[in-house]
Design a protein around this motif. Structure first.
Motif, short mmCIF file in Angstrom:
data_model
loop_
_atom_site.label_atom_id
_atom_site.label_comp_id
_atom_site.label_asym_id
_atom_site.label_seq_id
_atom_site.Cartn_x
_atom_site.Cartn_y
_atom_site.Cartn_z
N SER A 194 0.81 -1.22 0.00
CA SER A 194 0.00 0.00 0.00
C SER A 194 0.84 1.27 0.00
O SER A 194 0.36 2.33 -0.41
CB SER A 194 -0.94 0.01 1.21
OG SER A 194 -0.22 -0.17 2.41
N TYR A 198 0.15 4.75 -2.32
CA TYR A 198 0.15 6.12 -1.81
C TYR A 198 1.13 6.98 -2.59
O TYR A 198 0.81 8.10 -3.00
CB TYR A 198 0.52 6.10 -0.33
CG TYR A 198 0.43 7.45 0.36
CD1 TYR A 198 -0.72 7.84 1.03
CD2 TYR A 198 1.52 8.33 0.36
CE1 TYR A 198 -0.81 9.06 1.68
CE2 TYR A 198 1.45 9.55 1.00
CZ TYR A 198 0.29 9.91 1.66
OH TYR A 198 0.22 11.14 2.29
N GLN A 243 -11.98 11.43 -6.60
CA GLN A 243 -12.30 10.44 -5.58
C GLN A 243 -11.31 9.28 -5.61
O GLN A 243 -10.98 8.70 -4.57
CB GLN A 243 -13.73 9.92 -5.76
CG GLN A 243 -14.81 10.98 -5.50
CD GLN A 243 -14.68 11.60 -4.12
OE1 GLN A 243 -14.35 10.92 -3.13
NE2 GLN A 243 -14.94 12.91 -4.02
N GLN A 247 -8.96 8.26 -2.42
CA GLN A 247 -8.95 6.90 -1.86
C GLN A 247 -7.53 6.35 -1.76
O GLN A 247 -7.18 5.69 -0.79
CB GLN A 247 -9.81 5.97 -2.72
CG GLN A 247 -9.94 4.57 -2.13
CD GLN A 247 -10.94 3.71 -2.88
OE1 GLN A 247 -11.55 4.16 -3.86
NE2 GLN A 247 -11.11 2.48 -2.43
N CYS A 248 -6.71 6.63 -2.76
CA CYS A 248 -5.35 6.10 -2.75
C CYS A 248 -4.41 6.91 -1.85
O CYS A 248 -3.31 6.45 -1.54
CB CYS A 248 -4.80 6.05 -4.17
SG CYS A 248 -5.65 4.83 -5.20
N ALA A 250 -5.50 7.79 1.17
CA ALA A 250 -6.08 7.59 2.49
C ALA A 250 -5.00 7.33 3.52
O ALA A 250 -3.98 6.70 3.24
CB ALA A 250 -7.06 6.42 2.45
N ALA A 252 -5.29 5.47 6.15
CA ALA A 252 -5.34 4.05 6.51
C ALA A 252 -4.94 3.21 5.31
O ALA A 252 -5.60 3.26 4.26
CB ALA A 252 -6.73 3.68 6.99
N ALA A 254 -5.37 0.14 4.54
CA ALA A 254 -6.39 -0.79 4.07
C ALA A 254 -7.45 -0.12 3.21
O ALA A 254 -8.18 -0.80 2.48
CB ALA A 254 -7.06 -1.47 5.27
N SER A 255 -7.55 1.20 3.29
CA SER A 255 -8.56 1.92 2.51
C SER A 255 -8.13 2.17 1.07
O SER A 255 -8.95 2.54 0.23
CB SER A 255 -8.87 3.27 3.17
OG SER A 255 -9.40 3.09 4.47
N ARG A 256 -6.85 1.97 0.78
CA ARG A 256 -6.35 2.25 -0.57
C ARG A 256 -6.65 1.10 -1.52
O ARG A 256 -6.80 -0.04 -1.10
CB ARG A 256 -4.84 2.51 -0.53
CG ARG A 256 -4.46 3.69 0.35
CD ARG A 256 -2.96 3.80 0.56
NE ARG A 256 -2.69 4.57 1.78
CZ ARG A 256 -1.62 4.40 2.54
NH1 ARG A 256 -0.69 3.51 2.22
NH2 ARG A 256 -1.47 5.13 3.63
#
Length: 414
Positions: A194, A198, A243, A247-248, A250, A252, A254-256
């Motif tokens: 992840s 990011y 959006q 999201q990417c 985020a 957290a 796990a949210s990506r």
């Protein structure tokens, strides 16, 4: 001057230099190659050399059209080198330096290519850990894609992991490029797939805006923003694309999205981006001409020292303010929870329409003072008008008619 690299390769000329080493145009048994020769201090580190050999199988196994393949790893005396496919083109940083920002269609096409390459690497258990424009190459000999973009390839897989040895970093160090570091890295957590998502979303933001969402100022301030601040919307892009970026980015992990999901979603958006021009936004912190004088600082800087930059908040005590640091493998200690909880007042980087003053800037403060002065003058005029009107309605007639005897007045006191 040509030099031998191991027994099979010859390096002819330098193509570029980075913080980890030098890239040479070379020749091998199968033709031209690129040879990344790591710094001598790295080559003399026996622990790193051992790790280098251990990673050989994983690095040699990465094959994808959007990944610069590693053909060989050379350990020979003081030479520690990665032999890679030769990509005839330039890196994405060079294009950004020339154009500042890209049309959305081209930007999304480039990032979709890199997401596809990351998907293959992540499936093999390999995390890049240093995704940034400097490590994205554009193949100028490849077919043009959406928006006139050249095929993009991700390079330098494994270099960050090789250099990030336990002895060098332990649990109290951060190694990476501050502008692209995921919040969990800043907080001292181990890097997972992840973190590449990011970083890639940060690259996409930069391609669209011309600046990174949390960059600027001392590296410590940049690290703090990754943890404490929310990315500010970019005007002028479709909400679906925005959006996806949010999201990417985020906090957290796990949210990506996963890399395969990101690549597919980006390609779905390409038709709606066709023909869109580059965004017209100003980078936070930039000013245009005719600025009002800055308000005085709390105190004059020491003799011979430049005035500190506004918004540069050192996260590491005793650190000196500096410009945005894009160097790979910048080593800093992991900040404590109390430092991260301190917030980032004055460090927010808010995109704005071209020509609009930056909040907190000299132009913005001067405009605010003019508005306050105009508002004050308007208030005085209004109050004066109200007073005159009241006087005219209640006391004006008395003044004209003179004193009246109503018969109810008490006798005047002597």
């Amino acid at each position: 001057m040509a030099r031998k690299i191991g027994s099979r390769y010859t390096a002819h000329q330098i193509l570029g230099r980075g913080s980890a080493g030098t890239v040479w145009l070379g020749e091998g048994p199968e033709g031209p190659v690129a040879i990344k020769l790591l710094r001598e201090d790295l080559a003399s580190d026996q622990e790193l050399v051992g790790r280098f050999v251990q990673e050989r199988t994983a690095l040699l196994g990465l094959e994808h059209p959007h990944v610069v393949s590693v053909r060989d790893l050379v350990v020979d005396g003081n030479d520690l080198a990665l032999v890679m496919d030769l990509v005839r083109g330039t890196d994405l940083r060079t294009r950004l330096d020339r154009e500042r920002r890209l049309p959305p269609e081209a930007a999304v096409a480039i990032v979709a290519d890199i997401a596809d390459g990351l998907a293959v690497a992540h499936a093999a258990g390999v995390v890049h850990r240093d995704v940034k424009p400097e490590n994205i190459l554009l193949d100028m000999e490849g077919p043009l894609g959406p928006g006139g973009s050249h095929p993009a390839l991700l390079t330098d897989f494994g270099v960050a992991k090789l250099i990030d040895t336990p002895r060098r970093t332990r649990a109290t160090k951060i190694i990476g490029t501050p502008d692209y570091l995921a919040p969990e890295i800043v907080e001292g957590l181990p890097p997972r797939a992840s973190v590449d998502i990011y970083a890639l979303a940060t690259v996409l933001y930069e391609l669209l805006a011309g600046f990174t969402p949390f960059g600027g100022g001392h590296p410590g301030a940049v690290l703090r923003r990754h943890v404490t601040e929310t990315v500010v919307p970019l005007p002028g892009i479709p909400d679906e694309l925005w959006q996806l970026i949010v999201q990417c980015l985020a906090k957290a992990p796990a949210s990506r999205l996963r890399a395969s999901e990101l690549g597919a979603r980006l390609r779905e958006l390409l038709p709606m981006l066709a023909g869109m021009p580059p965004l017209d936004v100003d980078e936070p912190g930039t000013e245009t001409v005719e600025e009002a004088p800055e308000e005085p600082l709390a105190g004059p800087p020491p003799a011979g020292e430049p005035a500190p930059r506004r918004g540069a908040v050192p996260l590491v005590p005793g650190a000196k303010p500096a410009d945005a640091n894009r160097d790979t493998h910048t080593s800093m200690r992991v900040p404590g929870p109390d430092e991260l909880a301190g917030g980032a007042r004055g460090t927010a980087r808010v995109p704005r329409a071209a020509g609009a003053p930056r909040p907190g800037s000299a132009r913005n403060r001067a405009a605010a003072r003019r508005r306050r002065a105009a508002l004050g003058a308007g208030t005085l005029v209004l109050l004066a008008a109200i007073g005159i009107g009241t006087w005219a309605a209640t006391g004006g007639d008395d003044a004209d008619a003179g004193p009246r005897d109503t018969g109810d007045s008490a006798p005047a006191s002597p």
